[in-house]
Design a protein around this motif. Structure first.
Motif, PDB file in Angstrom:
ATOM      1  N   TRP A 169       0.848  -1.199   0.000  1.00  0.00           N
ATOM      2  CA  TRP A 169       0.000   0.000   0.000  1.00  0.00           C
ATOM      3  C   TRP A 169       0.874   1.236   0.000  1.00  0.00           C
ATOM      4  N   LEU A 259     -10.273   1.326   8.214  1.00  0.00           N
ATOM      5  CA  LEU A 259      -9.222   0.524   8.844  1.00  0.00           C
ATOM      6  C   LEU A 259      -9.647  -0.933   8.964  1.00  0.00           C
ATOM      7  N   ARG A 260     -10.880  -1.148   9.390  1.00  0.00           N
ATOM      8  CA  ARG A 260     -11.368  -2.527   9.541  1.00  0.00           C
ATOM      9  C   ARG A 260     -11.413  -3.238   8.183  1.00  0.00           C
ATOM     10  N   LEU A 262      -9.548  -2.631   5.600  1.00  0.00           N
ATOM     11  CA  LEU A 262      -8.186  -2.896   5.155  1.00  0.00           C
ATOM     12  C   LEU A 262      -7.568  -4.060   5.915  1.00  0.00           C
ATOM     13  N   GLN A 263      -7.851  -4.134   7.205  1.00  0.00           N
ATOM     14  CA  GLN A 263      -7.277  -5.204   8.019  1.00  0.00           C
ATOM     15  C   GLN A 263      -7.866  -6.565   7.662  1.00  0.00           C
ATOM     16  N   GLN A 265      -9.748  -7.247   4.863  1.00  0.00           N
ATOM     17  CA  GLN A 265      -9.934  -7.434   3.426  1.00  0.00           C
ATOM     18  C   GLN A 265     -11.355  -7.911   3.111  1.00  0.00           C
ATOM     19  N   ASP A 302      -3.482   4.346  13.969  1.00  0.00           N
ATOM     20  CA  ASP A 302      -3.415   2.982  13.440  1.00  0.00           C
ATOM     21  C   ASP A 302      -3.711   2.956  11.942  1.00  0.00           C
ATOM     22  N   LEU A 303      -4.595   3.831  11.467  1.00  0.00           N
ATOM     23  CA  LEU A 303      -4.861   3.906  10.029  1.00  0.00           C
ATOM     24  C   LEU A 303      -3.650   4.477   9.293  1.00  0.00           C
ATOM     25  N   TYR A 305      -0.494   4.160  10.109  1.00  0.00           N
ATOM     26  CA  TYR A 305       0.526   3.111   9.988  1.00  0.00           C
ATOM     27  C   TYR A 305       0.111   2.052   8.973  1.00  0.00           C
ATOM     28  N   ARG A 306      -1.189   1.804   8.849  1.00  0.00           N
ATOM     29  CA  ARG A 306      -1.676   0.828   7.878  1.00  0.00           C
ATOM     30  C   ARG A 306      -1.470   1.334   6.442  1.00  0.00           C
ATOM     31  N   VAL A 309       2.711   2.290   4.241  1.00  0.00           N
ATOM     32  CA  VAL A 309       3.669   1.199   4.006  1.00  0.00           C
ATOM     33  C   VAL A 309       4.795   1.700   3.110  1.00  0.00           C
TER      34      VAL A 309
END
Length: 457
Positions: A169, A259-260, A262-263, A265, A302-303, A305-306, A309
Motif C-alpha cells: 500500500w 481501517l477494519r 483494510l485489516q 480485506q 493505526d490507520l 501506519y496501515r 507502508v
C-alpha cells in the motif's frame, strides 16, 4: 481459461487414452503422430503444455524438443511452453539429455493418471506465472515515464518502478495540484493489477452521510421484494487499485471503518448482512501532515501506519521548474483536438513562466495553458500574452517579514535567511532531513551540522 495440451506420440492408442483423460479434466487436446507433425502444429496453434514421446519414427522426441525450442515460427505463440517427455524405455541419461534441452519433466510409461494431471497442473501454473512476469516486466520497461526530467521527477519515477509490481500500500504526500492522482495511476499501470479497475475516490468531495455508501455500497429491498444491490468503490475496484484521495479529510468515524476493511480485506454493504471478500490495493493521498493531524486528534494513528507502508513524496512545481516546457507541450497536445489554430509558446514566454513560484502547482499551469490557447490572438504566445501575476516576484510566505533583513549587516541577514529558509524546507518535507538535503542540494551530514549551528537541530 481452457488450456490446450498437445499430445505427441506415434502410438494412436496412447494418444486416444490420454485425450480421454485430459478432456475429462476440461482440457482441449491436439494430437500429432510424429515430431515433424508436432512442429508444424506448434507453428500455428498456441498450447499450454506438450506431452512428448521420446521414441518415435522420424525425428525422435529429444530432437523434436530441440527444434521446438529453437524454431522462430510460432515462438511468440508458445514461448516457454512446458514440455513433458514420455518414454517406455527411460534411462537416467535420456532424462538428463531431455532436461538439458529444456524439458520440464520426465514421465515413464506405463503412465500414471494422477502423476500426469499433477504434473500438468503444476507446469501450467508455473508457465502462466512466468508469462505474467514477462508481460509485467515488458510493460514496466516500455511504459513512458511521468512527464519531467528534473532530478526529483527522475527519483520519483525510479521509486515507482521499483515498488509498483509489489502489492504494498502506498501513501502519496504532496501539495494540492502536484499530480498525486497521476502518480497513483502510474503505480497502477506498472503493477500486476494493470488490467483490473483503477477507481478514484475524493474523500473531501463526498458528504459525510454519503461516504459509507460510496465506499461500501448498499443493499435495499425493491418494490417487488427483490434485493437491489448498489456496489461500492471497494467492490468496483476488486482485484485492482482503489485510490483514496484527500484521505486526511476523511471523518474519524469513517476512518475506523476503512481501517477494519483494510485489516480484514472484507466489507459489508450498508443494509447488507453478509461480509464480502475484496482483493484491493489501496493508494492513499493527502496534502496534510498526517502526523500533525494525529497529534491534534483528527486522524487515527493505526490507520496512518496501515496506509503508510510505502510513502512517496510528490514534488511541487517550484522544485522542478525545468519541466515547465515539457508540461506545456503535453498540455498543448491534450487540447489539440479543440484548437481552431495551432499555437506554441515562445522561448521568452516559457522563460517567464519558469520564473514564477506556482503556488497552484501543475494544476495551475495546466489551467493557464488552456486559457492562453483559447484567448491568445496569435499563433505564437509571447510574454505580452501572459497574465500580470506571472511577473510578480513575491517571496514565498514563510512567516518572516523580509523587510527586516535590510536592517542587519550581511552576516546576520544571511544567518536569518538560512534559518527561515531551512525551517521552511524542513516543514515542507515533514521534518525529513534526508529528503530536505536532497531537495536543497546539500549533503545530509552538512545539513545536519548547519541545523545544529542555527539552533534548528
Amino acid at each position: 481459461m481452457n488450456h490446450t495440451i498437445l499430445i505427441v506420440d506415434d502410438e494412436e492408442s496412447i494418444r486416444t487414452s490420454l485425450r480421454g483423460i485430459l478432456e475429462d479434466e476440461q482440457y482441449a487436446v491436439l494430437e500429432a503422430p510424429s515430431g515433424e507433425a508436432a512442429l508444424e502444429l506448434l507453428s500455428t496453434h498456441p498450447v499450454s503444455a506438450v506431452l512428448l514421446d521420446i521414441w518415435m519414427d522420424g525425428i525422435d522426441g529429444v530432437e523434436t524438443l530441440r527444434r521446438f525450442k529453437q524454431q522462430e515460427i510460432g515462438k511468440e505463440l508458445n514461448a516457454d511452453v512446458p514440455v513433458i517427455m514420455m518414454s517406455g524405455h527411460g534411462t537416467i541419461e535420456t532424462a538428463v539429455t531431455a532436461t538439458k534441452e529444456g524439458a520440464y519433466d520426465f514421465l515413464e510409461k506405463p503412465l500414471s493418471l494422477d502423476r500426469i494431471l499433477l504434473l500438468l497442473g503444476r507446469a501450467i501454473r508455473e508457465w502462466l506465472l512466468l508469462r505474467e512476469n514477462r508481460a509485467l516486466r515488458a510493460r514496466i520497461e516500455n511504459a513512458p515515464a511521468m512527464i519531467g526530467t528534473a532530478p526529483v521527477m527522475q527519483a520519483l519515477e525510479q521509486q515507482i518502478r521499483r515498488m509498483a509490481p509489489t502489492d504494498g500500500w502506498v501513501l502519496l504526500i504532496g501539495e494540492n495540484g502536484t499530480g498525486k492522482e497521476v502518480a497513483a495511476r502510474r503505480v497502477h499501470e506498472l503493477s500486476k493489477r494493470a488490467n483490473a479497475p483503477f477507481i478514484a475516490v475524493n474523500s473531501a468531495a463526498i458528504p459525510e452521510k454519503a461516504i459509507e455508501t460510496e465506499l461500501f455500497g448498499r443493499e435495499k429491498s425493491g418494490p417487488d421484494g427483490t434485493t437491489i444491490v448498489q456496489p461500492g468503490r471497494f467492490e468496483q475496484s476488486n482485484h485492482g487499485t482503489l485510490f483514496l484521495d484527500a484521505v486526511g479529510d476523511m471523518p474519524l468515524k469513517m476512518q475506523a471503518k476503512i481501517l477494519r476493511a483494510l485489516q480484514e480485506q472484507q466489507i459489508e454493504r450498508v443494509g447488507g448482512q453478509q461480509p464480502i471478500r475484496v482483493d484491493v490495493r489501496v493508494i492513499a493521498a493527502t496534502n496534510k501532515n498526517l502526523e500533525e493531524e494525529i497529534a491534534e486528534g483528527r486522524f487515527r494513528q493505526d490507520l496512518y501506519y496501515r496506509l503508510n507502508v510505502i510513502p512517496l513524496h510528490i514534488p511541487p512545481l517550484r522544485e522542478r521548474l525545468e519541466d515547465i516546457p515539457l508540461l506545456v507541450e503535453h498540455f498543448i497536445a491534450m487540447q489539440q483536438a479543440n484548437m481552431v489554430q495551432t499555437r506554441h509558446f515562445s522561448a521568452e514566454a516559457l522563460a517567464t513562466m519558469q520564473n514564477y513560484h506556482w503556488p497552484g502547482n501543475v494544476r495551475e499551469l495546466k489551467n493557464l495553458v488552456e486559457r492562453l490557447l483559447i484567448m491568445a490572438s496569435g499563433e505564437r504566445i509571447e510574454p505580452s500574452d501572459l497574465p500580470d501575476f506571472l511577473y510578480k516576484r513575491e517571496l514565498p510566505d514563510v512567516g518572516q517579514p523580509w523587510q527586516e533583513l535590510l536592517e542587519h549587516n550581511l552576516r546576520d541577514a544571511r544567518e536569518m535567511f538560512e534559518r527561515v529558509y531551512l525551517q521552511a524546507q524542513l516543514d515542507r518535507q515533514q521534518g525529513n532531513i534526508s529528503r530536505t538535503a536532497e531537495v536543497i542540494g546539500m549533503e545530509r551530514s552538512a545539513l545536519h551540522r548547519k541545523l545544529k549551528i542555527l539552533g534548528l537541530g
